[in-house]
Motif scaffolding. Structure first.
Motif, PDB file in Angstrom:
ATOM      1  N   GLY A 224     -13.460  49.745  41.643  1.00 44.44           N
ATOM      2  CA  GLY A 224     -13.448  51.084  41.063  1.00 44.44           C
ATOM      3  C   GLY A 224     -14.329  52.068  41.803  1.00 44.44           C
ATOM      4  N   SER A 225     -14.847  51.694  42.951  1.00 49.36           N
ATOM      5  CA  SER A 225     -15.757  52.589  43.669  1.00 49.36           C
ATOM      6  C   SER A 225     -15.007  53.649  44.467  1.00 49.36           C
ATOM      7  CB  SER A 225     -16.668  51.774  44.591  1.00 49.36           C
ATOM      8  OG  SER A 225     -15.882  51.015  45.487  1.00 49.36           O
TER       9      SER A 225
ATOM     10  N   LYS B 234     -12.320  52.935  46.945  1.00 52.80           N
ATOM     11  CA  LYS B 234     -11.807  52.527  48.268  1.00 52.80           C
ATOM     12  C   LYS B 234     -10.314  52.815  48.396  1.00 52.80           C
ATOM     13  CE  LYS B 234     -13.088  48.254  47.617  1.00 52.80           C
ATOM     14  NZ  LYS B 234     -13.691  48.386  46.255  1.00 52.80           N
ATOM     15  N   THR B 235      -9.564  52.377  47.385  1.00 59.65           N
ATOM     16  CA  THR B 235      -8.118  52.603  47.439  1.00 59.65           C
ATOM     17  C   THR B 235      -7.810  54.100  47.420  1.00 59.65           C
ATOM     18  OG1 THR B 235      -7.685  50.480  46.379  1.00 59.65           O
ATOM     19  CG2 THR B 235      -5.934  52.119  46.269  1.00 59.65           C
ATOM     20  N   THR B 236      -8.577  54.837  46.623  1.00 60.32           N
ATOM     21  CA  THR B 236      -8.392  56.294  46.587  1.00 60.32           C
ATOM     22  C   THR B 236      -8.610  56.890  47.975  1.00 60.32           C
ATOM     23  OG1 THR B 236      -9.161  56.293  44.310  1.00 60.32           O
ATOM     24  CG2 THR B 236      -9.181  58.402  45.462  1.00 60.32           C
TER      25      THR B 236
ATOM     26  N   GLU C  57      -7.648  45.508  51.202  1.00 61.01           N
ATOM     27  CA  GLU C  57      -7.895  44.103  50.855  1.00 61.01           C
ATOM     28  C   GLU C  57      -6.819  43.175  51.413  1.00 61.01           C
ATOM     29  OE1 GLU C  57      -9.203  43.457  46.851  1.00 61.01           O
ATOM     30  OE2 GLU C  57      -9.628  45.594  46.596  1.00 61.01           O
TER      31      GLU C  57
HETATM   32  N1  LIG Z   1      -3.542  56.559  39.698  1.00 62.65           N
HETATM   33  C1  LIG Z   1      -4.720  56.668  39.048  1.00 62.65           C
HETATM   34  N2  LIG Z   1      -4.792  57.371  37.901  1.00 62.65           N
HETATM   35  C2  LIG Z   1      -5.955  57.512  37.255  1.00 62.65           C
HETATM   36  N3  LIG Z   1      -7.103  56.947  37.662  1.00 62.65           N
HETATM   37  C3  LIG Z   1      -7.105  56.212  38.783  1.00 62.65           C
HETATM   38  C4  LIG Z   1      -5.918  56.026  39.533  1.00 62.65           C
HETATM   39  N4  LIG Z   1      -6.199  55.264  40.604  1.00 62.65           N
HETATM   40  C5  LIG Z   1      -7.517  54.983  40.525  1.00 62.65           C
HETATM   41  N5  LIG Z   1      -8.072  55.530  39.427  1.00 62.65           N
HETATM   42  C6  LIG Z   1      -9.494  55.493  39.045  1.00 62.65           C
HETATM   43  O1  LIG Z   1     -10.244  55.938  40.147  1.00 62.65           O
HETATM   44  C7  LIG Z   1     -11.389  55.123  40.349  1.00 62.65           C
HETATM   45  C8  LIG Z   1     -11.372  54.534  41.757  1.00 62.65           C
HETATM   46  O2  LIG Z   1     -10.292  53.628  41.888  1.00 62.65           O
HETATM   47  P1  LIG Z   1      -9.918  52.902  43.220  1.00 62.65           P
HETATM   48  O3  LIG Z   1      -8.613  52.233  43.004  1.00 62.65           O
HETATM   49  O4  LIG Z   1     -10.010  53.852  44.326  1.00 62.65           O
HETATM   50  O5  LIG Z   1     -11.066  51.824  43.336  1.00 62.65           O
HETATM   51  P2  LIG Z   1     -11.184  50.612  44.370  1.00 62.65           P
HETATM   52  O6  LIG Z   1     -12.477  50.792  45.054  1.00 62.65           O
HETATM   53  O7  LIG Z   1      -9.998  50.520  45.214  1.00 62.65           O
HETATM   54  O8  LIG Z   1     -11.248  49.380  43.406  1.00 62.65           O
HETATM   55  P3  LIG Z   1     -10.802  47.879  43.693  1.00 62.65           P
HETATM   56  O9  LIG Z   1     -11.845  47.295  44.543  1.00 62.65           O
HETATM   57  O10 LIG Z   1     -10.779  47.236  42.358  1.00 62.65           O
HETATM   58  O11 LIG Z   1      -9.468  47.923  44.341  1.00 62.65           O
HETATM   59  C9  LIG Z   1     -11.338  54.076  39.252  1.00 62.65           C
HETATM   60  O12 LIG Z   1     -12.210  54.511  38.231  1.00 62.65           O
HETATM   61  C10 LIG Z   1      -9.915  54.079  38.770  1.00 62.65           C
HETATM   62  O13 LIG Z   1      -9.857  53.784  37.394  1.00 62.65           O
END
Ligand SMILES: Nc1ncnc2c1ncn2[C@@H]1O[C@H](COP(=O)(O)OP(=O)(O)OP(=O)(O)O)[C@@H](O)[C@H]1O
Ligand SMILES: [Mg+2]
Lengths: 269, 296
Positions: A38-39, A41-43, A163
């Motif tokens: 949730g940090s 990364k995917t965003t 990942e």
């Molecule tokens: N499509 C979306 N709609 C609403 N909120 C989202 C969406 N995608 C991500 N989030 C929120 O944005 C934040 C960052 O999510 P993100 O997927 O970027 O994290 P991450 O670092 O990839 O996590 P992980 O390691 O679990 O994959 C999280 O709080 C998530 O709940």
């Protein structure tokens, strides 16, 4: 190659998934994106792909501000970015060769170019003999190699990997990392989000750490955790030993003629 | 970038085949509704032709006594000229009137035998400014004007028939429109299912940078093909029914209905219209589906 200028992104009714990120990634770099779940990364990767647009700030890829890219130019951006995911995303009813060829077919490449490039890239990922297999006839590691072949077959400037070893055992993961390293050495920039401590600690590449959407660390030749974790690995194996093993593996890998050829073509662009 | 024709054709064919039950339902609904549209159009044209033939576009006929004098005829002519409701008149003398009668009575030879040019009443065939005024106008001539045998407006039965076919046409068109809307929805749904069945491919296509049109065209084409196939089936049905009616009329020598058989030109126009509507329905259904369910 990639520049973030004070980029913020929040999803509806939530604290920002990314807040005020500024950074620059050079051509040919290998970057790990780490941080707890949730940090953001995917965003970060989705913004690069323009699957999402930043609320504020600007993102530059290969000299273009992708936030200002008109809708019909997005495909040309994506042709320069190869993507790899944890869940491979192969087409289950197509063979390995067809899966890789599909990426070129749908951007209108001529058939002789396709068969040429697909053959080459399957050799590169070590699946030259398995082109006629279906995805379900392959191990997870092999499926991920197909996905990497598909991402790389159009010779993108950047590989984005979310990942990519998330579903693989450590030995198979090492194989995948070896492959990504090889691709990186052709001059392709690689940005990889990961939770895999062993891999980050042994590869010793640039590490960018996010924490609740903030950039908290940007370290050349970094490790997964904070600096004091350097000598321990999560699996109880001293990180140094793993690093030595992987380094030996990577170092022992001779630069093949094919990689050299790819490198040469890159240089010409 | 050129969209490869081969790729698009292959994709469309595979989609149609994979989704063949849905596609068949959509195609048949298009076919049924367009058959109705085509039939309604042909019926309308046939009835109009036939009624035109029977009444010769005349809304008032003033029949003179067979023995009416030239003076009486001239009198009536000037009365007609002074009647503002009448826009135009032609006078048929004995010979012309006899010819006309022979044509109208073609199916009953005995009636013709009873006529000679001399005994056939001469007639003024008039057009009215407004056909609904026929009753009032004919009353002025039926009120004992010397030399006038009778003034008639097109018989009640023709008007009833006209009204019945109008109602019939409206009913057919309403059913056809309802069916067209449902075929549009069926096509939309068929395309939606095709998009759903191929969501993985679509995902990969977006990721590797396929253009929006490249992703959309096969789905659009799929809808267009469904509309077109349905329309072609309908066109064949319309053609066959038209041929069938023509054959029956000729076979049973129902010459009073001779004009109900349409000339080739009208038929071709109707068929083209049917095919065009089919294409429009197909493209409309698939564009809506692509817009709503394929976010590229
Ligand atoms: N499509 C979306 N709609 C609403 N909120 C989202 C969406 N995608 C991500 N989030 C929120 O944005 C934040 C960052 O999510 P993100 O997927 O970027 O994290 P991450 O670092 O990839 O996590 P992980 O390691 O679990 O994959 C999280 O709080 C998530 O709940
Ligand atoms: Mg993630």
């Amino acid at each position: 190659m990639i520049r973030f200028d004070n980029v913020t992104k929040s999803y509806k009714g939530q604290p920002p998934a990314l807040g005020g990120i500024s950074l620059e990634i050079q051509k040919g770099e290998f970057v790990f994106l780490v941080g707890s779940s949730g940090s953001g990364k995917t965003t970060f990767l989705r913004l690069l792909l323009r699957e999402a647009v930043p609320d504020t700030g600007a993102i530059w890829v290969a000299g273009r501000n992708i936030g200002e890219l008109s809708h019909w130019r997005v495909p040309s951006l994506r042709r320069n970015l190869g993507c790899v995911f944890q869940d491979f995303r192969l087409l289950p009813n197509k063979t390995v060769t067809e899966n890789v060829a599909f990426a070129l077919e749908v951007i209108g490449r001529p058939r002789n170019v396709i068969s040429n490039q697909v053959g080459q890239v399957l050799e590169l990922v070590g699946l030259g003999q398995k082109g006629d297999r279906m995805p379900h006839e392959l191990s997870g590691g092999e499926q991920q190699r197909v996905a990497i072949a598909r991402a790389f077959v159009n010779r993108p400037l950047v590989i984005l990997a979310d990942e990519p070893t998330g579903n693989l055992d450590p030995a198979t993961s090492q194989g995948i990392m070896k492959l990504l390293d090889r691709i990186n050495r052709t001059g392709t920039t690689v940005v990889m989000a990961t939770h895999d401590v062993g891999i980050v600690d042994t590869m010793r590449r640039r590490v960018i750490e996010l924490d609740r959407g903030r950039l908290v660390r940007d370290q050349a030749r970094g490790v997964y955790g904070a600096a004091e974790d350097m000598t321990t690995s999560t699996r109880g194996v001293p990180a140094v030993a793993v690093a030595a093993g992987l380094d030996r593996m990577l170092g022992a890998e001779p630069t093949t003629g094919r990689v050299a050829a790819v490198r040469a073509r890159r240089g010409q662009r | 970038m050129a969209v490869s024709f081969e790729y698009v054709a292959k994709e469309t064919a595979t989609n149609l085949w994979r989704n063949r039950m849905m596609a068949l339902a959509a195609i048949l609904t298009v076919a049924v509704s367009l058959s109705l549209v085509g039939t309604a159009l042909l019926l309308r044209q046939a009835v109009n032709r036939q009624i035109g033939q029977w009444s010769n576009n005349v809304s008032l006929q003033v029949f003179m006594d067979a023995s009416a004098s030239t003076g009486q005829i001239a009198n009536v002519r000037s009365t007609i000229a002074q009647t503002p409701q009448i826009t135009h008149c032609t006078y048929l003398d004995h010979a012309q009137s006899y010819e006309q009668a022979k044509k109208l009575l073609a199916s009953s030879p005995t009636a013709i035998e009873a006529l000679t040019p001399a005994t056939t009443p001469t007639v003024f065939r008039c057009q009215l400014r407004n056909p609904s005024e026929a009753a009032t106008v004919s009353a002025t001539f039926n009120g004992g004007v010397p030399g006038v045998y009778q003034a008639t407006s097109p018989s009640q039965s023709i008007r009833v028939m006209q009204q019945v076919t109008n109602v019939l046409q409206v009913i057919l068109l309403v059913i056809a429109i309802v069916l067209l809307v449902s075929s549009l929805v069926l096509i939309l749904n068929a395309i939606r299912m095709a998009i759903f069945a191929r969501r993985r491919e679509v995902g990969v296509m977006k990721l590797v940078g396929a253009t929006n049109w490249f992703i959309r065209v096969p789905f659009m084409l799929e809808g267009l093909v469904q509309g077109l196939l349905g329309a072609l089936v309908a066109a064949v049905i319309v053609l066959l029914s038209n041929l069938g009616v023509g054959y029956l009329i000729r076979h049973y020598k129902v010459s009073v209905l001779g004009s109900a058989v349409l000339p080739a030109h009208d038929l071709v126009v109707t068929e083209l219209l049917v095919v065009l509507i089919g294409l429009v329905v197909g493209v409309a259904g698939s564009s809506v589906a692509v817009r709503r369910f394929l976010d590229v």
